[in-house]
Design an enzyme around this catalytic site. Structure first.
Site, PDB file in Angstrom:
ATOM      1  N   LYS A 182     -14.233 -62.209   9.213  1.00 32.12           N
ATOM      2  CA  LYS A 182     -14.562 -62.478  10.620  1.00 32.12           C
ATOM      3  C   LYS A 182     -13.326 -63.005  11.338  1.00 32.12           C
ATOM      4  CE  LYS A 182     -17.331 -60.744  11.059  1.00 32.12           C
ATOM      5  NZ  LYS A 182     -18.223 -59.990  10.246  1.00 32.12           N
ATOM      6  N   ASN A 195     -16.351 -35.938  18.758  1.00 35.44           N
ATOM      7  CA  ASN A 195     -16.173 -37.041  17.792  1.00 35.44           C
ATOM      8  C   ASN A 195     -16.050 -36.403  16.418  1.00 35.44           C
ATOM      9  OD1 ASN A 195     -16.796 -38.674  19.896  1.00 35.44           O
ATOM     10  ND2 ASN A 195     -18.721 -39.439  19.066  1.00 35.44           N
ATOM     11  N   GLY A 196     -15.246 -37.004  15.558  1.00 34.34           N
ATOM     12  CA  GLY A 196     -15.128 -36.480  14.195  1.00 34.34           C
ATOM     13  C   GLY A 196     -13.738 -35.935  13.946  1.00 34.34           C
ATOM     14  N   TRP A 224     -11.069 -42.776  19.970  1.00 34.06           N
ATOM     15  CA  TRP A 224     -10.396 -43.633  18.992  1.00 34.06           C
ATOM     16  C   TRP A 224      -9.461 -42.699  18.238  1.00 34.06           C
ATOM     17  CZ3 TRP A 224      -9.900 -44.227  13.642  1.00 34.06           C
ATOM     18  CH2 TRP A 224      -9.550 -45.505  13.179  1.00 34.06           C
ATOM     19  N   HIS A 283      -4.991 -69.368  -9.523  1.00 32.46           N
ATOM     20  CA  HIS A 283      -4.331 -68.233 -10.176  1.00 32.46           C
ATOM     21  C   HIS A 283      -3.457 -67.435  -9.213  1.00 32.46           C
ATOM     22  CE1 HIS A 283      -6.719 -69.045 -13.728  1.00 32.46           C
ATOM     23  NE2 HIS A 283      -7.745 -69.214 -12.910  1.00 32.46           N
ATOM     24  N   CYS A 318     -15.081 -43.199  18.550  1.00 33.21           N
ATOM     25  CA  CYS A 318     -15.319 -42.322  19.698  1.00 33.21           C
ATOM     26  C   CYS A 318     -16.770 -42.334  20.195  1.00 33.21           C
ATOM     27  CB  CYS A 318     -14.976 -40.883  19.363  1.00 33.21           C
ATOM     28  SG  CYS A 318     -13.331 -40.602  18.755  1.00 33.21           S
ATOM     29  N   LYS A 342     -16.724 -49.934  15.831  1.00 32.21           N
ATOM     30  CA  LYS A 342     -17.984 -50.501  15.347  1.00 32.21           C
ATOM     31  C   LYS A 342     -18.587 -49.644  14.255  1.00 32.21           C
ATOM     32  CE  LYS A 342     -21.465 -53.323  15.455  1.00 32.21           C
ATOM     33  NZ  LYS A 342     -21.242 -54.570  14.689  1.00 32.21           N
ATOM     34  N   ARG A 391     -18.085 -49.409  20.459  1.00 34.94           N
ATOM     35  CA  ARG A 391     -17.830 -48.585  19.276  1.00 34.94           C
ATOM     36  C   ARG A 391     -16.353 -48.586  18.896  1.00 34.94           C
ATOM     37  NH1 ARG A 391     -21.859 -44.752  18.184  1.00 34.94           N
ATOM     38  NH2 ARG A 391     -20.336 -43.267  17.423  1.00 34.94           N
ATOM     39  N   GLU A 436     -16.605 -63.134   3.799  1.00 34.07           N
ATOM     40  CA  GLU A 436     -17.085 -62.790   5.132  1.00 34.07           C
ATOM     41  C   GLU A 436     -16.411 -63.673   6.198  1.00 34.07           C
ATOM     42  OE1 GLU A 436     -18.470 -60.417   6.431  1.00 34.07           O
ATOM     43  OE2 GLU A 436     -19.431 -61.089   8.269  1.00 34.07           O
ATOM     44  N   GLU A 461     -10.492 -60.261  11.760  1.00 30.50           N
ATOM     45  CA  GLU A 461     -10.724 -59.107  12.632  1.00 30.50           C
ATOM     46  C   GLU A 461     -10.756 -59.455  14.112  1.00 30.50           C
ATOM     47  OE1 GLU A 461     -14.283 -56.922  11.635  1.00 30.50           O
ATOM     48  OE2 GLU A 461     -15.464 -58.730  11.434  1.00 30.50           O
TER      49      GLU A 461
HETATM   50  C1  F6R Z   1     -17.009 -56.270  10.168  1.00 36.61           C
HETATM   51  C2  F6R Z   1     -17.787 -55.071  10.306  1.00 36.61           C
HETATM   52  C3  F6R Z   1     -17.477 -53.921   9.412  1.00 36.61           C
HETATM   53  C4  F6R Z   1     -18.768 -53.182   9.038  1.00 36.61           C
HETATM   54  C5  F6R Z   1     -18.455 -51.916   8.240  1.00 36.61           C
HETATM   55  C6  F6R Z   1     -19.710 -51.197   7.790  1.00 36.61           C
HETATM   56  O1  F6R Z   1     -17.426 -57.254  11.048  1.00 36.61           O
HETATM   57  O2  F6R Z   1     -18.633 -54.980  11.138  1.00 36.61           O
HETATM   58  O3  F6R Z   1     -16.779 -54.322   8.281  1.00 36.61           O
HETATM   59  O4  F6R Z   1     -19.580 -54.045   8.300  1.00 36.61           O
HETATM   60  O5  F6R Z   1     -17.679 -51.050   9.015  1.00 36.61           O
HETATM   61  O6  F6R Z   1     -20.494 -50.855   8.884  1.00 36.61           O
HETATM   62  P1  F6R Z   1     -22.016 -50.468   8.732  1.00 36.61           P
HETATM   63  O7  F6R Z   1     -22.741 -51.702   8.320  1.00 36.61           O
HETATM   64  O8  F6R Z   1     -22.420 -49.973  10.064  1.00 36.61           O
HETATM   65  O9  F6R Z   1     -22.081 -49.427   7.663  1.00 36.61           O
END
Ligand code: F6R
Length: 617
Positions: free
Chosen positions: A494, A100-101, A74, A513, A2, A612, A27, A490, A497
């Protein structure tokens, strides 16, 4: 998650709010809405879907006014519907509010308010709060002690909230007042020339002002056209500090790039340079950090480090574990923040806790930080967002200086986190057994990273061509050993997502395994092989995949003696010091994921369901 934008000033508010919402799109959200204070009362427009849709809808509405609030939602409580979108206006029509929240006790509130005659038209927790403010407002005398009736009503209502909130509130009786408050969800006040903004983060206000007040938990702000006043929900007289934002407008704009993710991948030579700037000793043999708030003597006494984070930042913790154990010989543990905060883990006396977080607002990481501090541990943070909650609450730390990361999939923030982990390994190593000469070699290696990254970025077209050949697959494996294992995780994250392809990362040897059952012509594997102790073992793992007709995309270092025709596709990265290989190996998989997602027509910067900054548990 949000986003909130509120405005009071001289400008026509509608375009200001819509532009702010556009900047907060990254976000993550699923609906949007706006309320403007006009001469005829609140004009509210809400819609499911994008801010572009809201802009189209409001284009026909005059919405004349210079005070307003807006929101990107959101969904948490209640589906993605127009009725559930914010702003929520109280049933007596007096109060408009965005939030938000999560309000955990909203059911109790609702029950109470229904008894008092308030009605509800959405399934949200937020509507309970707008009605609760209205309830307190109706009870309040006109004004007390220089505070408006609205200000007092919001403050009183918030005392009853269990949960988290960032809110912006307006009242039909107050054309010249905007109220904001926060607890657990970020909210900032942009202080301009005769105008003020409330926003969830700085990207929504950078075009207006670089002066900002970071509200703290429990603070409530009343903003009038000629100034503002901050209190807490219980006490008066809070001194608000105005900070300067270091990011500029261009940082938060696409420029010539089609997506923020690609822009941020290409930003990496600069963001990595920024992570290092001013952070090497004059003799060139070690790193130095201004904000750790710990003396070398105190750091010498640490005999264990716990790293904790979420998502991509958790992968950075795994790289940190490898680098610090390898170069500083200090045992490191890594925990998911969401697990650590509730696990009540016994920690050794001389443990140092580090959290890693790009946004500095991730609720589980914040919870883990607070839990470590509650137990009496020093808890430091590696974070990108200056003034964020974690930056403020940690006992010290290291800023990433990577600039705003707008793409939902983290790219430049991740590499800057692992760069800082390498510098920390160097620094802690030099406080222990690492020699001057080894320190000098490592400093030189770290300084060469931006150039190496540029060389890998030069291969973008080649990687794009590979992506085209593989974009149709539904499953991928990412496999690497040692420091390449977190890069495999990672890479898989990537890809899944942003392209919605099922992908898993494993230590290459673990494949036998279980995951080997997935191998077929239809499930390609991305392998990492670097010169050093383990490359033969990786080659054997590749052969096991080839024997089962699996396709292999291999990322390998230049001098790693890979047998010809071993892999179906190869991406070669420069041969360099072991400490920087995790950064270098990350770049190709970022590009590969990006181009695969583009080939599949995915909305790279706004992947479905993702936010985000994850500010709910
Ligand atoms: C993936 C991604 C998320 C963040 C996670 C933590 O690409 O961006 O997995 O890494 O939500 O976010 P921060 O680093 O802001 O605590």
């Amino acid at each position: 998650m949000c986003g909130i934008v509120g405005y009071i000033g001289k400008q026509t508010v509608k375009p200001v709010l819509l532009e702010g919402l556009k900047r907060l799109e990254y976000r993550g959200y699923d609906s949007a809405g706006i309320a403007v204070f006009t001469e005829e009362g609140f004009k509210v427009t809400k819609t499911t879907g994008r801010v572009a849709g809201l802009t189209r809808l409001t284009a026909r509405e005059p919405m004349k006014g210079t005070l307003g609030i807006s929101h990107t939602r959101w969904a948490t409580h209640g589906g993605v519907t127009e009725a559930n979108a914010h702003p929520h206006v109280s049933s007596d029509g007096k109060i408009a509010l965005v939030h938000n929240g999560v309000i955990e006790n909203y059911n109790d509130m609702k029950r109470f308010l229904k008894e008092k005659g308030y009605t509800f038209s959405s399934e949200t927790d937020t509507e309970a709060l707008s009605n609760l403010v209205a309830y307190h407002y109706a009870k309040e005398p006109p004004a007390t002690n220089g505070k408006s009736r609205l200000f007092i009503a919001v403050r009183k209502a918030l005392r009853h909230v269990e949960g988290t909130y960032g809110v912006a509130v307006m009242c039909t009786d107050y054309p010249d007042e905007l109220i904001g408050a926060r607890k657990g969800s970020p909210l900032i006040v942009g202080v301009g020339q005769g105008e003020y903004l409330l926003a969830s983060d700085v990207s929504a206000i950078v075009t207006h002002t670089s002066n900002v007040v970071y509200l703290k938990d429990d603070e409530v702000v009343s903003i009038k056209r000629d100034g503002f006043q901050v209190v807490t929900t219980n006490e008066d007289g809070v001194e608000a500090k105005i900070d300067k934002i270091s990011w500029n407008v261009e940082d938060a704009e696409l420029g010539d790039f089609p997506h923020f993710m690609l822009k941020e991948i290409f930003d990496q030579p600069a963001s990595l340079e920024n992570a290092m700037r001013g952070r090497f000793s004059d003799d060139g043999s070690t790193a130095k950090f201004g904000g750790l708030n710990m003396t070398p003597r105190e750091l010498r006494q640490i005999d264990r480090i716990l790293f904790t984070a979420c998502g991509t930042a958790w992968h950075a913790c795994l790289v940190a574990e490898y680098l610090i154990e390898r170069f500083a010989r200090i045992p490191v543990e890594v925990e998911y923040a969401s697990e650590f905060r509730y696990r009540n883990a016994p920690l050794d006396k001389n443990t140092l806790v580090f959290v890693i977080t790009q946004s500095g607002e991730t609720i589980d990481t914040l919870g883990a930080l607070r839990e470590a501090q509650r137990k009496g541990y020093k808890a430091l943070a590696i974070t990108n967002v200056v003034g964020s909650t974690i930056a403020r609450e940690s006992d010290g730390g290291i800023y990433q200086h990577a600039g705003p990361e707008i793409g939902v999939a983290s790219t430049k923030a991740f590499t800057s986190q692992i760069m800082i982990a390498a510098m920390l390994a160097l620094y802690l190593g030099r406080l222990r057994d690492m020699s001057f000469a080894d320190g000098v070699v490592m400093v030189q290696a770290l300084k060469s990273v931006p150039d190496y990254v540029r060389k890998i970025l030069d291969q973008a077209d080649r990687i794009h061509a590979i992506a085209k050949r593989y974009a149709h697959h539904a499953d991928f494996l990412f496999l690497g050993r040692q420091a390449m294992f977190p890069i495999a995780l990672e890479g898989a994250l990537k890809l899944k997502e942003i392209s919605y392809i099922h992908a898993e990362g494993y230590p290459a040897a673990e494949m036998k395994h279980g995951p080997i059952a997935l191998i077929s012509e239809e499930c390609p594997s991305v392998f990492f092989a670097m010169s050093g102790e383990n490359w033969q073992k990786v080659v054997s793992n590749i052969q096991e995949v080839k024997a089962r007709k699996g396709k292999v995309i291999l990322v390998h270092s230049e001098e790693c003696p890979i047998p010809e025709d071993l892999a179906d596709e190869t991406i070669v990265i420069p041969e360099a010091h072991e400490s920087i290989m995790p950064v270098l190996a990350t770049i190709p998989v970022q590009l590969l994921s990006y181009y695969i997602a583009v080939e599949r027509g995915c909305d790279v910067d706004k992947p479905r369901n993702l936010a985000k900054s994850v500010t709910v548990e």
